[in-house]
Design an enzyme around this catalytic site. Structure first.
Site: not given
Length: 464
Positions: A235, A269
């Site tokens: 990720e 994020c």
């Protein structure tokens, strides 16, 4: 924040620069022993039924809530998280434990299949061993629980190399899991260097690697793991586009887009980062958005009135400011913020840029801090084009009064792993989390993470 030398790690409070605590690095032998001990614990844990594992995870969730204050205080001190958001993080992680304990049993059930020739087939989802996680600092508890709880439910062992600046949080997680009844050594924190980390990836008893961080770091980890023929889940962040379409409710859009940009001090994020607004709404949205961002209160994360705390590290703050300055040199315009405040701490104000175009960091790159890029689109179709004009693809958003239309656009055209409609969020325990393109691959949550590191084994009896 952290000061790192040959001997170890000293954590530092980003709000005032004060040193918190020093931790010694493990020796190579200690790190290797930790892997071996985790593997040994796994060989017993894998024999537990899913129901038995789930009972332990329920207790983990309860123990997280019992230690909420200690976790929140550490997150404030180690990375500048606001108190209320730290409390939300603990609650989310407890919910992940509860959801996984309840639903993981069904996810891991054996599947009987009749074979074409009348034989018998069985698919079983067997744990594979020790899973190594390398995690960042921005959600000190959640980033760890996201992969840990799924893998413990699957029957695997778990190792953690956390970001240096949140070492205290990592060790608190280890303690809380043990106190909840997790077997000794099944979850272990590794306080190691990057070179030592490479050796952990290469260790034969490590069977999978999960990494959250930058694309550069992800490529390095994936290359090292691929060289050892080990699966990875990555990720890697994003520059998520949030579209404000012609028929959007502007009050709703402005409210969520401000929250989506400053949440967790802008260091998320899956944060809202690029705001793509149709020509019809551009001026009105921009005026309302800038007015709200100017009102954001920057200050001490211990103060309940603070809306935006310090960034986690001074170098990250300085890098963000450099991205803003480079964008301005290439044609962007600052409507508010954009200046480093005087005084101690790694603070950066809520900042809004317009005239944002390709070739600027504000358009092309991830701005990991409270800086919003507002981009004008001709119409709804052009807004979708711009949203997808990115090498990233973690999340994104659509604002429209026609919810069905927004869901159809998200389903058919938005090239990301997650889409929020008329809202902003971080994660939900029952929904998959992950991205595409340079945002990485693999999924966590929603049952998907449980099967990322299992052996879906085919067992067959064929008829002659």
């Amino acid at each position: 924040m952290a000061i790192i030398d040959d001997k170890g790690i000293t954590t530092v409070n980003p709000a005032n620069g004060e040193k918190l605590k020093t931790y010694a690095f493990m020796t190579d032998q200690q790190a290797a022993d930790a892997v071996a001990n985790c593997h040994k614990a796994f060989t017993q844990w894998k024999l537990k039924s899913a129901e038995e594992r789930g009972e332990v995870l329920k207790k983990v969730g309860e123990n997280l809530k019992n230690n909420k204050k200690e976790f929140v205080d550490l997150m404030i001190d180690e990375m500048g998280k606001l108190k209320a958001q730290g409390e939300d993080e603990v609650d989310l992680c407890a919910a992940i434990c509860e959801y996984t304990a309840k639903n993981g049993i069904k996810e891991l059930e054996d599947e009987e299949r009749e074979l074409p020739n009348g034989g018998r087939g069985l698919i079983t989802h067997a744990p594979i061993g020790v899973i190594y996680g390398i995690q960042p600092w921005n959600f000190p508890l959640y980033q760890v629980m996201r992969y840990t709880i799924a893998n413990l439910m699957a029957g695997n062992g778990v190792l953690l190399k956390h970001a240096e600046g949140v070492t205290g949080s990592a060790l608190l997680i280890e303690r809380v899991l043990k106190e909840a009844g997790l077997p000794e050594n099944l979850f272990t924190v590794l306080i190691i260097t990057h070179d030592q980390s490479d050796k952990i990836i290469e260790n034969d008893q490590v069977r999978g690697v999960t990494f959250t961080g930058s694309p550069k770091g992800g490529r390095a980890v994936a290359e090292k793991a691929a060289g050892a023929l080990k699966k990875t889940v990555l990720e890697l962040g994003s520059n998520d586009g949030y579209m404000v379409l012609d028929d959007a409710d502007l009050e709703t859009a402005v409210e969520w887009c401000v929250k989506g940009r400053i949440y967790n001090n802008g260091e998320t994020c899956v944060a809202a980062k690029r705001f793509i607004v149709t020509e019809k709404n551009f001026d009105a949205f921009t005026d309302k958005y800038v007015a709200k961002m100017k009102q954001v209160k920057l200050g001490d994360p211990n103060d309940e009135n603070t809306q935006l705390g310090p960034m986690a590290r001074k170098d990250l703050r300085d890098d963000l400011h450099e991205q803003v300055e480079q964008s301005v040199k290439n044609g962007a315009k600052i409507l508010c913020g954009g200046e480093i405040p005087e005084g101690n701490g790694s603070y950066y104000p809520a900042t809004v840029l317009v005239d944002v175009k390709p070739g600027q960091p504000a358009y092309d790159d991830e701005l990991f801090g409270p800086v919003a890029s507002i981009i004008k689109a001709k119409d709804d179709e052009d807004a979708m084009r711009i949203a997808n004009d990115s090498r990233f693809g973690l999340g994104g958003g659509i604002f429209s009064k026609d919810e069905d239309k927004a869901f159809e656009l998200a389903k058919t055209h938005f090239d990301t792993g997650m889409v929020f409609v008329n809202s902003f969020g971080v994660a939900q325990p029952n929904m998959p989390f992950g991205g595409v393109k340079n945002s990485g691959y693999g999924r966590e949550h929603g049952g998907f993470g449980i099967k990322e590191f299992v052996n879906s084994k085919a067992i067959m009896r064929l008829n002659s």
